[in-house]
Scaffold this motif. Structure first.
Motif, mmCIF file in Angstrom:
data_model
loop_
_atom_site.group_PDB
_atom_site.id
_atom_site.type_symbol
_atom_site.label_atom_id
_atom_site.label_comp_id
_atom_site.label_asym_id
_atom_site.label_seq_id
_atom_site.Cartn_x
_atom_site.Cartn_y
_atom_site.Cartn_z
ATOM 1 N N ASP A 158 47.057 34.906 34.352
ATOM 2 C CA ASP A 158 48.190 34.699 35.261
ATOM 3 C C ASP A 158 49.136 33.645 34.693
ATOM 4 O O ASP A 158 50.360 33.840 34.612
ATOM 5 C CB ASP A 158 47.661 34.283 36.631
ATOM 6 C CG ASP A 158 48.778 33.957 37.613
ATOM 7 O OD1 ASP A 158 49.917 34.427 37.417
ATOM 8 O OD2 ASP A 158 48.505 33.234 38.594
ATOM 9 N N SER A 162 52.656 34.684 32.710
ATOM 10 C CA SER A 162 53.859 34.188 33.393
ATOM 11 C C SER A 162 54.732 33.403 32.422
ATOM 12 O O SER A 162 55.963 33.565 32.396
ATOM 13 C CB SER A 162 53.459 33.308 34.590
ATOM 14 O OG SER A 162 52.753 34.052 35.551
ATOM 15 N N LYS A 178 57.687 38.325 40.434
ATOM 16 C CA LYS A 178 56.440 37.627 40.800
ATOM 17 C C LYS A 178 56.171 37.701 42.307
ATOM 18 O O LYS A 178 55.032 37.494 42.745
ATOM 19 C CB LYS A 178 56.526 36.160 40.356
ATOM 20 C CG LYS A 178 55.161 35.486 40.172
ATOM 21 C CD LYS A 178 54.401 36.079 39.010
ATOM 22 C CE LYS A 178 52.978 35.548 38.940
ATOM 23 N NZ LYS A 178 52.885 34.121 38.636
ATOM 24 N N SER A 180 55.890 40.265 43.889
ATOM 25 C CA SER A 180 54.992 41.403 44.106
ATOM 26 C C SER A 180 53.531 40.968 44.155
ATOM 27 O O SER A 180 52.667 41.770 44.552
ATOM 28 C CB SER A 180 55.180 42.448 43.005
ATOM 29 O OG SER A 180 54.865 41.910 41.733
ATOM 30 N N SER A 181 53.237 39.726 43.792
ATOM 31 C CA SER A 181 51.848 39.266 43.804
ATOM 32 C C SER A 181 51.260 39.321 45.210
ATOM 33 O O SER A 181 50.064 39.605 45.385
ATOM 34 C CB SER A 181 51.750 37.846 43.241
ATOM 35 O OG SER A 181 52.535 36.950 44.007
ATOM 36 N N THR A 185 47.969 41.318 46.347
ATOM 37 C CA THR A 185 46.899 40.639 47.074
ATOM 38 C C THR A 185 46.507 41.417 48.323
ATOM 39 O O THR A 185 45.315 41.555 48.635
ATOM 40 C CB THR A 185 47.344 39.216 47.463
ATOM 41 O OG1 THR A 185 47.748 38.505 46.292
ATOM 42 C CG2 THR A 185 46.206 38.459 48.136
ATOM 43 N N ALA A 234 51.774 39.071 37.924
ATOM 44 C CA ALA A 234 51.727 39.109 39.387
ATOM 45 C C ALA A 234 50.431 39.758 39.871
ATOM 46 O O ALA A 234 49.814 39.296 40.843
ATOM 47 C CB ALA A 234 52.941 39.865 39.924
ATOM 48 N N PHE A 235 50.015 40.834 39.202
ATOM 49 C CA PHE A 235 48.752 41.483 39.563
ATOM 50 C C PHE A 235 47.576 40.531 39.327
ATOM 51 O O PHE A 235 46.649 40.446 40.146
ATOM 52 C CB PHE A 235 48.574 42.767 38.755
ATOM 53 C CG PHE A 235 47.245 43.436 38.967
ATOM 54 C CD1 PHE A 235 46.983 44.124 40.130
ATOM 55 C CD2 PHE A 235 46.251 43.355 37.992
ATOM 56 C CE1 PHE A 235 45.747 44.734 40.331
ATOM 57 C CE2 PHE A 235 45.028 43.956 38.188
ATOM 58 C CZ PHE A 235 44.776 44.650 39.360
ATOM 59 N N SER A 237 47.658 37.352 39.437
ATOM 60 C CA SER A 237 47.714 36.307 40.457
ATOM 61 C C SER A 237 46.997 36.748 41.727
ATOM 62 O O SER A 237 46.225 35.984 42.322
ATOM 63 C CB SER A 237 49.173 35.960 40.763
ATOM 64 O OG SER A 237 49.250 34.965 41.763
ATOM 65 N N GLY A 238 47.262 37.998 42.156
ATOM 66 C CA GLY A 238 46.559 38.503 43.332
ATOM 67 C C GLY A 238 45.080 38.722 43.071
ATOM 68 O O GLY A 238 44.230 38.445 43.931
ATOM 69 N N MET A 346 48.280 33.106 49.698
ATOM 70 C CA MET A 346 49.596 33.597 49.289
ATOM 71 C C MET A 346 50.656 33.235 50.324
ATOM 72 O O MET A 346 51.778 32.834 49.983
ATOM 73 C CB MET A 346 49.550 35.109 49.084
ATOM 74 C CG MET A 346 48.852 35.527 47.797
ATOM 75 S SD MET A 346 49.800 35.007 46.354
ATOM 76 C CE MET A 346 48.774 35.633 45.034
#
Length: 421
Positions: A158, A162, A178, A180-181, A185, A234-235, A237-238, A346
């Motif tokens: 992540d 980034s 971002k 979209s994270s 989630t 972003a993926f 991150s979730g 989030m």
């Protein structure tokens, strides 16, 4: 001549004796049941005298206590995050030409956090958890690589991806992608059954996402490589928060799937132990990206940050100070995750961003248009809606647990009635 009783009279006498014994046993049985019932009523009256609150009040008291704890943890998260950002901006900003290898710096901060966690464990920070779950056991290698290593890897990816995406896209476009994270989630929370799918949650997340996009100031330029790198970040991150929740949430009453192989004696729900376990992989992933992108062994020696031995000592002290704040920030994040969920983290992050934007407008005089203000309003609406949903879910869960405890309390083991048979 001695008289002898007939077989018929003998059977009749035995039947009468059996009937008398049965009546006596029934009388004893009724007496025991009556005593047990009286004792249960007495115990319930004593409990009611000690705790006069009804079930609803008990539940609301639990919800208020948990909400207060989460609010304090979120405040600590905001404070450490803001302090770390200001520290990095002041120390590693443009006054000395900017630090030439930020990913290398981040990996070193992760290494420091691993050392801090090791020292904290040795100092007895987890003694209370060990009294509850027993002496801490080391996680087996197969369980570590199956459950914990993916957490550290996704956290490192992540951060690394980034940073890498900013080479190809602008900050505004990065912020848009971002956002979209939070959608990732939500979908992962549905996949791992942490949240029950509902149109209400979909609507809340959609409102927040649109609001975040509208709150970004300036035009965005599109770059295919940068877009997919940022979308992957972003993926990740979730995914990192969802995988962390799978490891830390071990309560059977918690919804969703727990990571297999994790035992209570591993004490992974404690933030210090969790940081100690995931930081090595996290540090390694970011360090590899630093070697690929920054070539730190060339960029740092030729910068103003390493002109001599004294500079090296000062740099270590500065990095250690930043790592201390980052360590406290990470602990507050994971403690908040233990009390809430990945999706809640989030949402709290959205609130943090809103506060940062408002502060930048008030303190630094940043200009924002009507679209930006409308975007912030939509974010706030989504956060309020999610907060309402979460509080109702907490009430239902707490009420269910309270009812389960009450049913358990009604079963008072006094004596075995069958013993009188």
């Amino acid at each position: 001549m001695a008289s002898s009783s007939s077989p018929a009279s003998t059977v009749s006498a035995n039947a009468n004796a059996f009937e008398r014994d049965g009546k006596a046993l029934d009388a004893k049985h009724r007496a025991v049941v009556k005593i047990q019932t009286s004792i249960r009523r007495y115990i319930r009256r004593k409990r009611a005298a000690r705790a006069p609150m009804d079930a609803t009040e008990v539940v609301m008291d639990e919800v208020r206590g948990k909400t207060l704890k989460c609010a304090l943890l979120a405040l600590a998260w905001f404070s450490f995050s803001t302090g770390l950002a200001l520290f990095n901006k002041q120390v590693f900003g443009q006054k000395r030409g900017g630090f030439p290898a930020p990913l290398f710096l981040t990996s070193m901060q992760f290494a420091f956090q691993f050392v801090f966690a090791k020292i904290a464990i040795g100092a007895g920070v987890i003694e209370s958890a060990e009294r509850e779950h027993g002496r801490r056991e080391e996680v087996p290698y197969d369980v570590y690589w199956r459950a914990l290593a993916p957490v550290g890897a996704t956290m490192g990816l992540d951060i690394a991806l980034s940073n890498l995406s900013l080479v190809f896209i602008s900050v505004s476009f990065y912020t848009v992608v971002k956002t979209s994270s939070i959608i990732f989630t939500l979908l992962l929370a549905f996949w791992f059954r942490f949240e029950r799918p509902s149109w209400y949650l979909f609507a809340v997340v959609a409102v927040v996402s649109v609001g975040q996009i509208m709150s970004v100031e300036g035009e965005s330029s599109f770059n295919v490589s940068g877009f997919f790198i940022c979308l992957t970040a972003a993926f990740m991150s979730g995914l990192r928060w969802t995988l962390s929740q799978r490891v830390m949430h071990r309560n059977p009453d918690d919804p969703g799937d727990s990571a297999p192989g994790i035992k209570e004696s591993h004490i992974l729900e404690h933030p210090v132990v969790f940081v100690y376990q995931v930081m090595p992989v996290m540090c390694s992933v970011v360090f590899v990206f630093s070697c690929i992108k920054e070539r730190w062994w060339i960029s740092i020696p030729h910068s103003d940050w390493l002109n001599g031995p004294i500079d090296l000592l000062i740099d270590i002290v500065v990095v250690g100070c930043g790592a201390t704040m980052a360590f406290l920030l990470t602990l507050s994040e994971f403690e908040l995750l233990r009390e809430t969920s990945a999706l809640t983290i989030m949402m709290i992050g959205v609130v943090k961003d809103i506060v940062a934007i408002i502060l930048s407008m008030v303190v630094f005089g940043d200009k924002f248009g009507m679209d930006n203000v409308l975007g912030l309003s939509l974010c706030l609406m989504g956060v309020v809606g999610y907060n309402k949903y979460k509080i109702e879910a907490m009430k239902i869960r707490a009420l269910t647990q309270q009812n389960r405890r009450n049913r358990h309390d009604d079963v008072v083991p006094l004596m075995d009635i069958n013993a009188y048979a």
